[in-house]
Scaffold this motif. Structure first.
Motif, PDB file in Angstrom:
ATOM      1  N   SER A  47       0.828  -1.211   0.000  1.00  0.00           N
ATOM      2  CA  SER A  47       0.000   0.000   0.000  1.00  0.00           C
ATOM      3  C   SER A  47       0.860   1.258   0.000  1.00  0.00           C
ATOM      4  N   THR A  48       2.018   1.198   0.653  1.00  0.00           N
ATOM      5  CA  THR A  48       2.946   2.333   0.623  1.00  0.00           C
ATOM      6  C   THR A  48       3.354   2.644  -0.807  1.00  0.00           C
ATOM      7  N   TYR A  51       0.443   4.508  -2.455  1.00  0.00           N
ATOM      8  CA  TYR A  51       0.311   5.892  -1.998  1.00  0.00           C
ATOM      9  C   TYR A  51       1.460   6.762  -2.488  1.00  0.00           C
ATOM     10  N   ALA A  54       0.688   7.758  -5.997  1.00  0.00           N
ATOM     11  CA  ALA A  54      -0.399   8.734  -6.056  1.00  0.00           C
ATOM     12  C   ALA A  54      -0.019  10.094  -5.478  1.00  0.00           C
ATOM     13  N   HIS A  56       0.532  10.725  -1.860  1.00  0.00           N
ATOM     14  CA  HIS A  56       0.013  10.971  -0.507  1.00  0.00           C
ATOM     15  C   HIS A  56       1.074  11.727   0.304  1.00  0.00           C
ATOM     16  N   PRO A  57       0.695  12.843   0.946  1.00  0.00           N
ATOM     17  CA  PRO A  57       1.692  13.675   1.648  1.00  0.00           C
ATOM     18  C   PRO A  57       2.348  13.012   2.849  1.00  0.00           C
ATOM     19  N   LYS A  58       1.741  11.951   3.370  1.00  0.00           N
ATOM     20  CA  LYS A  58       2.294  11.270   4.539  1.00  0.00           C
ATOM     21  C   LYS A  58       3.492  10.395   4.164  1.00  0.00           C
ATOM     22  N   TYR A  59       3.655  10.134   2.861  1.00  0.00           N
ATOM     23  CA  TYR A  59       4.690   9.225   2.402  1.00  0.00           C
ATOM     24  C   TYR A  59       5.791  10.014   1.694  1.00  0.00           C
ATOM     25  N   VAL A  78      -0.545  16.086  -6.665  1.00  0.00           N
ATOM     26  CA  VAL A  78      -1.482  14.970  -6.786  1.00  0.00           C
ATOM     27  C   VAL A  78      -2.413  15.156  -7.979  1.00  0.00           C
ATOM     28  N   MET A  90      -8.605   3.142  -3.976  1.00  0.00           N
ATOM     29  CA  MET A  90      -8.133   3.010  -2.605  1.00  0.00           C
ATOM     30  C   MET A  90      -8.669   1.763  -1.918  1.00  0.00           C
TER      31      MET A  90
END
Length: 252
Positions: A47-48, A51, A54, A56-59, A78, A90
């Protein structure tokens, strides 16, 4: 022909205890029309990977590249990635109370294409896509994912993909939580987009069940943040019989 290249990708995720490295040199290439299945145990980074592609700001990507037809995806926001042709279905779709499915889909299509679709044609396209996915027409007037069952949320993801027509679609465990009938409907939608648009697919899954309906060209075993082995569809059958133990042991 388009190409999505993931080269030596290292990714950290922010946790309560600070950054934690999840991806440790993931590398794979997907061409138009190819279906790649990524399989592996929980916590292996599948999943990391989704993301990170895509945006994702957390990664945080600390090393490596993601290239779409030679263009650096990591320099895109994004929304720019979406306009360039990337799509993420998702694992846990977000609820958006107050925004109807109809408005959401048309707004997304307008943002991707740069212009609003002709209303009459658009309504016809939406209704046709919903019918193929066995979705009741009243579904379009419901709030996005609000009160949806697991199967409805996953079908809504495929509905988006059918209408937005990406170059590459990343499906993050789209098969999880689906009964046999819903799995078959979702798989039919994926196969339909694959046939009609020649899109490339990165299909992330734990189980071979979905691969009975969506036939991969390549299978990648993902362990400890990187690809441990690659092969054809026969590799998935071997994983079903033998599991991931030998790969996990080798990664320790």
């Amino acid at each position: 022909m388009s190409t999505l290249e993931i080269k030596n990708l290292h990714v950290n995720v922010e946790t309560n205890d600070g950054p934690k490295q999840i991806l440790k040199g993931a590398t794979l290439t997907i061409n138009s029309g190819e279906i790649h299945a990524v399989m592996g145990p929980n916590g292996s980074g599948k999943s990391t990977l989704a993301y990170a592609i895509a945006g994702h700001p957390k990664y945080e990507v600390t090393e490596g590249e993601i290239l779409l037809d030679g263009e650096n995806v990591l320099e895109m926001s994004v929304d720019e990635r979406a306009r360039a042709g990337l799509f993420l279905a998702m694992q846990y779709p977000v609820e958006v109370p107050g925004v109807t499915v109809s408005n959401f889909l048309r707004t997304a299509k307008t943002a991707i294409d740069g212009e609003a679709p002709a209303l009459r044609t658009w309504v016809k396209d939406v209704n046709a896509a919903m019918e193929k996915l066995r979705m009741d027409p009243v579904f379009a007037q419901r709030d996005v994912n609000s009160g949806f069952s697991g199967g409805e949320k996953k079908r809504h993801e495929i509905l988006q993909m059918e209408l937005l027509k990406p170059k590459f679609a990343v499906l993050d465990e789209t098969d999880s939580g689906l009964d046999v009938d819903a799995l078959r409907i979702v798989a039919e939608g994926v196969n339909r987009v694959h046939t009609e648009t020649n899109a490339g697919f990165l299909l992330i899954t734990h189980y071979t069940r979905v691969l009975q309906y969506i036939k991969p060209d390549f299978v990648h075993v993902f362990v400890a943040g990187r690809v441990a082995e690659e092969g054809g569809p026969e590799l998935a059958d071997r994983l079903e019989a033998e599991g991931y133990d030998k790969y996990v042991a080798a990664a320790v």
